[in-house]
Enzyme design. Sequence first.
Site, PDB file in Angstrom:
ATOM      1  N   HIS A   1       0.560  41.499  -2.534  1.00 35.92           N
ATOM      2  CA  HIS A   1      -0.832  41.936  -2.452  1.00 35.92           C
ATOM      3  C   HIS A   1      -0.970  43.360  -2.971  1.00 35.92           C
ATOM      4  CE1 HIS A   1      -1.735  38.435   0.148  1.00 35.92           C
ATOM      5  NE2 HIS A   1      -0.458  38.595   0.470  1.00 35.92           N
TER       6      HIS A   1
ATOM      7  N   GLU B   1      -0.854  41.708   2.884  1.00 34.81           N
ATOM      8  CA  GLU B   1      -1.775  42.781   2.529  1.00 34.81           C
ATOM      9  C   GLU B   1      -1.919  43.743   3.697  1.00 34.81           C
ATOM     10  OE1 GLU B   1      -3.034  44.895   0.806  1.00 34.81           O
ATOM     11  OE2 GLU B   1      -4.657  43.970  -0.339  1.00 34.81           O
TER      12      GLU B   1
ATOM     13  N   ARG C   1      -3.342  32.949  -0.220  1.00 29.79           N
ATOM     14  CA  ARG C   1      -3.613  33.315  -1.610  1.00 29.79           C
ATOM     15  C   ARG C   1      -2.341  33.686  -2.363  1.00 29.79           C
ATOM     16  NH1 ARG C   1      -5.533  37.138   1.973  1.00 29.79           N
ATOM     17  NH2 ARG C   1      -5.246  39.373   1.541  1.00 29.79           N
TER      18      ARG C   1
ATOM     19  N   HIS D   1      -1.263  38.517  -6.120  1.00 31.58           N
ATOM     20  CA  HIS D   1      -1.838  37.175  -6.165  1.00 31.58           C
ATOM     21  C   HIS D   1      -3.031  37.108  -7.125  1.00 31.58           C
ATOM     22  CE1 HIS D   1      -5.375  38.452  -3.889  1.00 31.58           C
ATOM     23  NE2 HIS D   1      -4.544  39.193  -3.185  1.00 31.58           N
ATOM     24  N   GLY D   2      -3.365  35.901  -7.558  1.00 28.71           N
ATOM     25  CA  GLY D   2      -4.553  35.703  -8.379  1.00 28.71           C
ATOM     26  C   GLY D   2      -5.827  35.960  -7.590  1.00 28.71           C
TER      27      GLY D   2
END
Length: 248
Positions: free
Chosen positions: A182, A87, A60, A9-10
């Site tokens: 993640h 994550e 996210r 993700h960013g």
Amino acid sequence: MKSLILIRHGQSTWNQQNRFTGWKDVGLTAQGIKEAQEAGALLKSKGFEFDQVWTSVLTRAIQTTWHLLDSLEQQWLPVEKDWRLNERHYGGLQGLNKAETAEKYGEDQVKIWRRSYSTLPPLLELSDERHPRHDRRYAHLNPEELPSGESLETTVKRVVPYWETILKPALTQGTRGLVVAHGNSLRALIKVLEKISDEEITELNIPTGTPIQMDFDDDFNVLSRNYLGDPDAIAAAAQAVANQGKSV
């Protein structure tokens, strides 16, 4: 040859604040949105077309998927969300600043918590509001499946079944796939696919918003793993990830 695109993700708000995030649900920063958009534009420029997207249930990653597909102009693609791509759960470390934690416990201890294969973080009590038992997105799961904290080893144990039952069969059928996840769920997947040792995996740092292309032979042996984009910028971003657990 089969290919799979992976992307972390960013940048999230807690990435920006250098905090252990884990399963805490935070959104993207303006920089994170830009990273997702640029990743989509890069994939589009290289002619990538996809049939399916897989992501986690964390905001996210979902927001990254939205912006990425918008830039890719493939907004219509089916997106499957699954907690097994979440994550790693950082337990009692969630919310703590990594540099401040390094000052208190030492950089070596923080590196162990962040990057070792089998060491668990301090575990949450079941009554702690940060425990996933209190989050309704996991209400359908058996409570015993929900972690109070995870190592990379325990993260692997949930990611590998997802690979075996969802991702691998889809690729076998010719699906052109994109995984938006993640840092640690991707590290777990890469470790298993490439048979990376427990020691070597500690040095793998995955920057945010940077597509990774993995190519496989027909037996799913990894032929190559390459970042897409500017090599110098990617190397600098990966080094920045490695530096997050150092005291200041």
